[in-house]
Design a protein around this motif. Sequence first.
Motif, mmCIF file in Angstrom:
data_model
loop_
_atom_site.group_PDB
_atom_site.id
_atom_site.type_symbol
_atom_site.label_atom_id
_atom_site.label_comp_id
_atom_site.label_asym_id
_atom_site.label_seq_id
_atom_site.Cartn_x
_atom_site.Cartn_y
_atom_site.Cartn_z
ATOM 1 N N LEU A 283 5.756 4.917 -13.387
ATOM 2 C CA LEU A 283 5.215 4.927 -12.168
ATOM 3 C C LEU A 283 5.495 6.140 -11.553
ATOM 4 O O LEU A 283 6.246 6.551 -11.286
ATOM 5 C CB LEU A 283 6.005 3.851 -11.517
ATOM 6 N N PHE A 284 4.085 6.870 -11.545
ATOM 7 C CA PHE A 284 4.357 8.267 -10.983
ATOM 8 C C PHE A 284 3.878 8.315 -9.414
ATOM 9 O O PHE A 284 3.730 7.381 -8.744
ATOM 10 C CB PHE A 284 3.398 9.180 -11.567
ATOM 11 N N HIS A 285 4.334 9.462 -8.972
ATOM 12 C CA HIS A 285 3.891 9.886 -7.465
ATOM 13 C C HIS A 285 2.525 9.417 -7.293
ATOM 14 O O HIS A 285 2.151 8.736 -6.176
ATOM 15 C CB HIS A 285 4.159 11.182 -7.112
ATOM 16 N N GLU A 286 1.358 9.751 -7.933
ATOM 17 C CA GLU A 286 -0.114 9.550 -7.575
ATOM 18 C C GLU A 286 -0.011 8.066 -7.496
ATOM 19 O O GLU A 286 -0.935 7.622 -6.730
ATOM 20 C CB GLU A 286 -0.775 9.842 -8.864
ATOM 21 N N HIS A 287 0.511 7.141 -8.245
ATOM 22 C CA HIS A 287 0.277 5.512 -7.843
ATOM 23 C C HIS A 287 1.035 5.307 -6.697
ATOM 24 O O HIS A 287 0.541 4.477 -5.858
ATOM 25 C CB HIS A 287 1.088 5.003 -9.152
ATOM 26 N N VAL A 288 2.190 5.717 -6.186
ATOM 27 C CA VAL A 288 2.746 5.444 -5.045
ATOM 28 C C VAL A 288 1.897 6.040 -3.937
ATOM 29 O O VAL A 288 1.717 5.347 -2.733
ATOM 30 C CB VAL A 288 4.097 6.170 -4.737
ATOM 31 N N LEU A 289 1.075 7.163 -3.907
ATOM 32 C CA LEU A 289 0.209 7.619 -3.106
ATOM 33 C C LEU A 289 -1.031 6.596 -2.916
ATOM 34 O O LEU A 289 -1.615 6.533 -1.653
ATOM 35 C CB LEU A 289 -0.267 9.053 -3.274
ATOM 36 N N ALA A 290 -1.381 6.264 -4.048
ATOM 37 C CA ALA A 290 -2.518 5.225 -3.946
ATOM 38 C C ALA A 290 -2.319 4.094 -3.486
ATOM 39 O O ALA A 290 -2.992 3.658 -2.312
ATOM 40 C CB ALA A 290 -2.997 5.114 -5.660
ATOM 41 N N LEU A 291 -1.136 3.584 -3.621
ATOM 42 C CA LEU A 291 -0.636 2.242 -2.785
ATOM 43 C C LEU A 291 -0.478 2.798 -1.424
ATOM 44 O O LEU A 291 -0.828 1.732 -0.399
ATOM 45 C CB LEU A 291 0.647 1.895 -3.363
ATOM 46 N N ASP A 292 -0.059 3.688 -1.053
ATOM 47 C CA ASP A 292 0.160 4.313 0.551
ATOM 48 C C ASP A 292 -1.083 4.262 1.178
ATOM 49 O O ASP A 292 -1.106 4.062 2.416
ATOM 50 C CB ASP A 292 0.904 5.528 0.438
ATOM 51 N N ALA A 293 -2.043 4.643 0.509
ATOM 52 C CA ALA A 293 -3.427 4.793 1.169
ATOM 53 C C ALA A 293 -4.028 3.347 1.592
ATOM 54 O O ALA A 293 -4.862 3.133 2.311
ATOM 55 C CB ALA A 293 -4.648 5.354 -0.099
ATOM 56 N N LEU A 294 -3.479 2.121 0.825
ATOM 57 C CA LEU A 294 -3.874 0.807 1.166
ATOM 58 C C LEU A 294 -3.352 0.560 2.634
ATOM 59 O O LEU A 294 -3.877 -0.277 3.488
ATOM 60 C CB LEU A 294 -3.256 -0.165 0.423
ATOM 61 N N VAL A 295 -2.389 1.461 3.066
ATOM 62 C CA VAL A 295 -1.793 1.219 4.441
ATOM 63 C C VAL A 295 -2.473 2.370 5.515
ATOM 64 O O VAL A 295 -2.933 2.026 6.550
ATOM 65 C CB VAL A 295 -0.168 1.280 4.366
ATOM 66 N N THR A 296 -2.536 3.631 4.821
ATOM 67 C CA THR A 296 -2.745 4.698 5.728
ATOM 68 C C THR A 296 -4.288 4.951 5.828
ATOM 69 O O THR A 296 -4.750 5.766 6.695
ATOM 70 C CB THR A 296 -1.984 5.728 5.668
ATOM 71 N N ASP A 297 -5.071 4.623 4.731
ATOM 72 C CA ASP A 297 -6.292 5.107 4.700
ATOM 73 C C ASP A 297 -7.274 3.892 4.107
ATOM 74 O O ASP A 297 -7.892 4.098 2.876
ATOM 75 C CB ASP A 297 -6.368 6.456 3.567
#
Length: 326
Positions: A283-297
Amino acid sequence: MTLHPSLAAVRRGVRRSLADLDPGRTVLVACSGGADSLALLAATVVEGHRVGLRVVGATVDHGLQSGSAAHAVQVVDQMAGLGVDETVGARVQVDDAGIGPEAAARRARYAVLDEMARHFDAAAVLLGHTRDDQAETVLLGLARGSGGRSLAGMRRSFDVYRRPLLDVARADTVTACQVEGIRFWEDPHNRDPAYTRARVRHTVLPVLEEHLGPGVAATLARTADQLRSDMELLDDLAEAAHARLAGPDGTLPVAGLAAEPDAVRRRVLRLAALAAGAPAGELFHEHVLALDALVTDWHGQRWIDLPGHLRGRRDDGGVRVVRAEP
């Protein structure tokens, strides 16, 4: 008689690490036969027996080098000679599984140490990582862009494991062995330039010391200590937020997530993925950022693919991690 400074440094680190253990408990010491682990083992025998602890020496043969089985037998004999109460050895099968030989060996080693700790009901398992190992870990994390968690280096303790020598230089463990007449083994992998850590140890750190002055390893290790406190606080805040926000099915409300600071929100999303079964090592940082985009983008994304055959989805004002449909 006054102890040699290097020997005193090793014993002081061990004494502090054992201070909270009750007499009669068992301490397992992982020993490879190198200077770091032998110095640790010898110091644990002295300091542990002084306060009534039972000391077990443990060695793990990874089977990655010719003659490794004979070496493991030699280490067992050496541990017994140093006065441990009991010795234990195990051979493991290292399966690369696409994560690289170093990571695979580490995974196999910890798995068998976990079993040994349960078998002996060990109050602690001691590992021989030194201040120099910590500095190398920080540099590797920096080079890989791994974020604050990697820059914070190795933890002083986790679960049953403890690292008593993180304030001790590798040179001190070598000297401590020499002072006590302990012969130690030098792992050829530690000088093999095929391994990234070996290049950091024998090329990168010496260049930094040459151009920036002595003490770079100590400075890097100190930086890790400072960062670790910050990371632990953020992790605690994220765990509290996750417990507060997550519904029975693991759904996290978008509004609640959006109200959290970036550093906390992303940790909450990482926790959600781990809770759903995502492998931590994949589980890499890129995965977390993609999840975060479901909230912020959010712009209608159907889902985000995650390791472990999982997907992050946004539905009805909430984000959750679910099993991917066949």
